[in-house]
Design a protein around this motif. Structure first.
Motif, PDB file in Angstrom:
ATOM      1  N   GLN A 176       0.853  -1.189   0.000  1.00  8.89           N
ATOM      2  CA  GLN A 176       0.000   0.000   0.000  1.00  8.89           C
ATOM      3  C   GLN A 176       0.882   1.229   0.000  1.00  8.89           C
ATOM      4  OE1 GLN A 176      -2.780  -0.429   3.353  1.00  8.89           O
ATOM      5  NE2 GLN A 176      -4.320   0.478   1.998  1.00  8.89           N
ATOM      6  N   TRP A 177       0.736   2.047  -1.029  1.00  9.72           N
ATOM      7  CA  TRP A 177       1.571   3.251  -1.100  1.00  9.72           C
ATOM      8  C   TRP A 177       1.251   4.193   0.062  1.00  9.72           C
ATOM      9  CZ3 TRP A 177       0.441   8.482  -1.487  1.00  9.72           C
ATOM     10  CH2 TRP A 177       1.556   9.314  -1.684  1.00  9.72           C
ATOM     11  N   ALA A 178       2.284   4.845   0.560  1.00  5.55           N
ATOM     12  CA  ALA A 178       2.111   5.920   1.548  1.00  5.55           C
ATOM     13  C   ALA A 178       3.122   7.002   1.190  1.00  5.55           C
ATOM     14  CB  ALA A 178       2.373   5.405   2.953  1.00  5.55           C
ATOM     15  N   PRO A 179       2.814   8.276   1.519  1.00  4.36           N
ATOM     16  CA  PRO A 179       3.796   9.327   1.222  1.00  4.36           C
ATOM     17  C   PRO A 179       5.130   9.003   1.885  1.00  4.36           C
ATOM     18  CG  PRO A 179       1.699  10.286   1.905  1.00  4.36           C
ATOM     19  CD  PRO A 179       1.600   8.809   2.157  1.00  4.36           C
ATOM     20  N   GLU A 225       6.121   2.777   1.959  1.00  2.00           N
ATOM     21  CA  GLU A 225       5.290   2.001   2.882  1.00  2.00           C
ATOM     22  C   GLU A 225       5.865   1.947   4.302  1.00  2.00           C
ATOM     23  OE1 GLU A 225       4.787  -2.201   2.120  1.00  2.00           O
ATOM     24  OE2 GLU A 225       6.921  -2.518   1.775  1.00  2.00           O
ATOM     25  N   LEU A 226       7.173   2.134   4.439  1.00  2.00           N
ATOM     26  CA  LEU A 226       7.752   2.087   5.787  1.00  2.00           C
ATOM     27  C   LEU A 226       7.220   3.235   6.639  1.00  2.00           C
ATOM     28  CD1 LEU A 226      11.447   1.133   4.915  1.00  2.00           C
ATOM     29  CD2 LEU A 226       9.688  -0.366   5.889  1.00  2.00           C
ATOM     30  N   ARG A 260       4.173   4.395   6.469  1.00  5.79           N
ATOM     31  CA  ARG A 260       2.847   3.954   6.931  1.00  5.79           C
ATOM     32  C   ARG A 260       2.993   3.032   8.140  1.00  5.79           C
ATOM     33  NH1 ARG A 260      -2.226   3.247   4.604  1.00  5.79           N
ATOM     34  NH2 ARG A 260      -1.490   3.972   2.601  1.00  5.79           N
ATOM     35  N   VAL A 305       5.145  15.489  -1.518  1.00  9.83           N
ATOM     36  CA  VAL A 305       3.689  15.631  -1.492  1.00  9.83           C
ATOM     37  C   VAL A 305       3.252  17.067  -1.190  1.00  9.83           C
ATOM     38  CG1 VAL A 305       3.200  13.223  -0.929  1.00  9.83           C
ATOM     39  CG2 VAL A 305       3.550  14.869   0.914  1.00  9.83           C
ATOM     40  N   THR A 331      -2.227  14.667  -4.048  1.00  7.79           N
ATOM     41  CA  THR A 331      -1.874  13.679  -3.028  1.00  7.79           C
ATOM     42  C   THR A 331      -3.131  13.180  -2.318  1.00  7.79           C
ATOM     43  OG1 THR A 331       0.235  14.774  -2.695  1.00  7.79           O
ATOM     44  CG2 THR A 331      -0.473  13.268  -0.963  1.00  7.79           C
ATOM     45  N   LEU A 337      -4.269   9.406  -2.181  1.00 10.73           N
ATOM     46  CA  LEU A 337      -4.529   8.688  -0.935  1.00 10.73           C
ATOM     47  C   LEU A 337      -5.959   8.134  -0.887  1.00 10.73           C
ATOM     48  CD1 LEU A 337      -2.523  10.826   1.625  1.00 10.73           C
ATOM     49  CD2 LEU A 337      -2.202   8.386   1.145  1.00 10.73           C
ATOM     50  N   VAL A 343      -5.749   4.949  -2.707  1.00 13.92           N
ATOM     51  CA  VAL A 343      -5.051   3.924  -1.913  1.00 13.92           C
ATOM     52  C   VAL A 343      -5.974   3.368  -0.816  1.00 13.92           C
ATOM     53  CG1 VAL A 343      -3.155   3.584  -0.266  1.00 13.92           C
ATOM     54  CG2 VAL A 343      -2.737   4.824  -2.395  1.00 13.92           C
ATOM     55  N   PRO A 381      -4.642  -3.712  -1.581  1.00 10.37           N
ATOM     56  CA  PRO A 381      -3.744  -4.676  -2.228  1.00 10.37           C
ATOM     57  C   PRO A 381      -4.502  -5.943  -2.608  1.00 10.37           C
ATOM     58  CG  PRO A 381      -2.728  -3.775  -0.250  1.00 10.37           C
ATOM     59  CD  PRO A 381      -4.130  -3.266  -0.274  1.00 10.37           C
TER      60      PRO A 381
END
Lengths: 389, 239
Positions: free
Chosen positions: A377-380, A383-384, A386, B14, B21, B25, B28, B33
């Protein structure tokens, strides 16, 4: 509709005045950090267009002795145009970061084309391929994060979503399900021909890029991921390549390709934000008009036809280089479960056994695209970030 | 070439695209997934591939007929002499690469008025890296090993150096960025000489070990010089 004015009236730069130096060809790259992502999108796309021009021209030269010299003369310029464009990508892009940029090109440009395409079947084909490149972006973004510890959004700059599309593991089809119906040369709009030439060229470049850089990776999962996706890109070249009419003559295809190049440089020049790069697009637009004129002269001489038969009529507005997020989300919601049975688009439940058998064997020893993206899951910031929050 | 960090329109974060962004989000959070699990699956697969892998290559058989006949030839000793040969091959490759790195750095610093004879310091280190390269070359010849062969550790050292070379030869990188790249190389180089001396002793070659001590002393000096240059430059800019 807006049109390119004077596609057949403007002579452009004569071939003998299309000159380069080695230093300008291998010139200063754009900034990965400070240039807009769409500047890079245009650069990657136009390198694909120029390398496809070389490919088509070599193909024609195999079958036509008379055209060998004029084609070789134009190819020399196209080689140098491609160099000057492709060398704009800076060395601080890792091959995987450039890959993410390639997928952004495939998504944003194919989405723009799909919306501009008047032929419903061809538009459907673009939407179908689009969802696969959209998924590739997600898998590669996971790979970039988990291999290099980098955030794909640094490349994408917020323009493109990083979520699953049609799963990569379900893209692998039997070749009989990758051939599409073609447009009819007599009735198809010029823009339909241009779109087919453009997207085929872009996908060809992506395929070749993955084939070249895949073995540069040490990580066996990255190597396999590239193998899996390069194979899909070959399917895409097969798919998009079959959209054009095989009864077009070689020289007719040349004419369409040159017209496509003119249209694309005009689109790039119109929307470029970097003044140095904009000047290059304008220069190359004039070069392409020169190439188109040469092609027109040979068309008249060999086929004894008026190029206006092929190139007449209005062209729609320029290809729009902008985030196509809303369109992509709609297509994703409506068409993620589409599959192909021969040239026909069908629901997932009706996918032919030939494709299922084909992909089951390929995946029987594991799928890198699944492994590298498991739970991603992408995070800004990646993923780490998040997981830390 | 930029000489220092500057504020500008960096588009990567971002904060530069808050609306996009938010949309990203939203996507997401809505589209999850489609493969269960996490990155630990990669660990399992990588472990399996490690088991299946071949080696990068081998250490060439030492002791050419010509080498064996030379007076002063130092017989290969120890349990696994190829380990020592491999590490000598690595050092030779690293030092040869080091000469080229400093040459790239000299080109970068040549037209800058830093007021502290940066080019002179770099030239001095470059020349010593060249000396070290020849020192290892001589040691390998003395052992009858082929200093022109690329040993596995030499090959891997080349892979490690790729990033450092890219930083130093990119015309856009500035002096502190390049000094940082050289520091990475010097830190590794320093520890490597320390280890090489111990390995020479363990392999039963005290003369070679002694000849390496001077190189280690010079490497200590390189480390201090590069650290000092970097620190001075950055602190001056930060204050």
């Amino acid at each position: 509709m807006e049109t390119i004015s004077g596609i057949l009236d403007n002579k452009g730069t004569p071939l003998e005045k299309q000159k380069f130096t080695w230093k300008e060809m291998a010139g200063k790259p754009i900034s990965k950090l400070d240039d807009d992502a769409f500047t890079r999108v245009r650069i990657i796309l136009m390198n694909g267009v120029e390398t496809d021009a070389l490919r088509l021209s070599h193909g024609i030269a195999r079958f036509n002795k008379e055209l060998r010299l004029p084609l070789a003369q134009i190819r020399r310029t196209e080689q140098h145009q491609a160099t000057m464009i492709n060398w704009l990508i800076g060395a601080d892009h890792s091959p995987l970061e450039t890959t993410v940029a390639y997928e952004q090109v495939a998504i944003e440009v194919t989405a723009a084309v799909a919306q501009n395409e008047p032929d419903h079947y061809q538009a459907q084909t673009y939407r179908f391929g689009l969802l696969e490149d959209f998924d590739h972006l997600y898998r590669y973004s996971a790979m970039l994060d988990r291999l290099e510890g980098k955030d794909a959004n640094n490349i994408l700059q917020g323009y493109t979503d990083i979520v699953p599309g049609r799963k990569t593991s379900e893209h692998h089809r039997h070749p009989e399900n990758d051939i599409r119906d073609n447009y009819e040369k007599e009735s198809a709009a010029l823009i339909t021909k241009i779109h087919a030439a453009l997207i085929t060229g872009a996908e060809y470049q992506t395929h070749d890029y993955y084939m070249n850089i895949g073995p540069l990776f040490a990580d066996p999962l990255a190597r396999q991921l590239y193998a899996e996706i390069a194979s899909v890109e070959e399917q895409h070249v097969t798919q998009y390549g079959s959209l054009s009419d095989p009864s077009e003559s070689h020289i007719e295809k040349w004419l369409v390709h040159e017209a496509m190049e003119v249209y694309m440089y005009a689109s790039c020049a119109e929307q470029e934000s970097n003044p140095r790069i904009k000047a290059m697009w304008e220069r190359f637009l004039d070069y392409e008009l020169g190439h188109l004129n040469v092609a027109c002269e040979w068309f008249k001489k060999i086929e004894r036809r008026d190029p206006a038969e092929i190139l007449g009529g209005p062209l729609p507005k320029m290809v729009e280089f902008k985030s196509q997020r809303d369109f992509v989300r709609q297509v994703l919601a409506a068409e993620v479960n589409l599959r192909t049975a021969g040239p026909v688009y069908v629901d997932k439940a009706k996918e032919p056994q030939s494709s299922l058998d084909y992909r089951n064997h390929l995946a029987s020893q594991g799928l890198a695209s699944d492994i590298v993206s498991a739970g991603y899951q992408w995070a800004p910031g990646g993923e780490l970030m998040r997981k830390a929050s | 070439m930029a000489t220092a960090a500057k504020v500008g329109t960096n588009f990567t974060g971002v904060q530069m695209s808050p609306k996009d962004t938010k949309r990203l989000l939203d996507a997401v959070n809505e589209i999850h997934p489609d493969v269960p699990g996490d990155e630990r699956g990669m660990l399992v697969e990588r472990a399996e591939r490690n088991e299946e892998a071949d080696r990068i290559g081998s250490v060439p058989v030492p002791g050419s007929a010509k080498g064996m006949l030379k007076t002063g030839f130092d017989m290969m000793k120890g349990k696994s002499p190829e380990v020592f040969i491999d590490k000598l091959g690595e050092r030779l490759a690293f030092e040869r690469n080091g000469v080229r790195l400093y040459e790239a750095m000299i080109a970068k610093a040549r037209n800058l008025d830093t007021g502290n004879d940066l080019v002179g310091v770099l030239q001095h280190i470059r020349d010593e890296e060249f000396e070290h390269m020849m020192l290892v070359h001589a040691a390998m010849e003395k052992l009858g090993a082929d200093p022109t062969a690329q040993t596995p550790c030499a090959d891997v050292a080349g892979v490690m150096a790729m990033g450092i070379m890219q930083v130093l030869t990119d015309p856009r990188t500035n002096v502190p960025q390049c000094l940082n790249a050289l520091l990475t190389a010097e830190l590794a180089d320093n520890a490597a000489w320390e280890l090489l001396i111990e390995l020479a002793q363990a392999a039963g070659h005290p003369n070679i070990a002694d000849s390496f001590v001077k190189a280690k002393t010079q490497e200590d000096d390189h480390l201090v010089k590069i650290k000092t240059l970097m620190r001075r430059d950055l602190i001056m800019q930060t204050k």
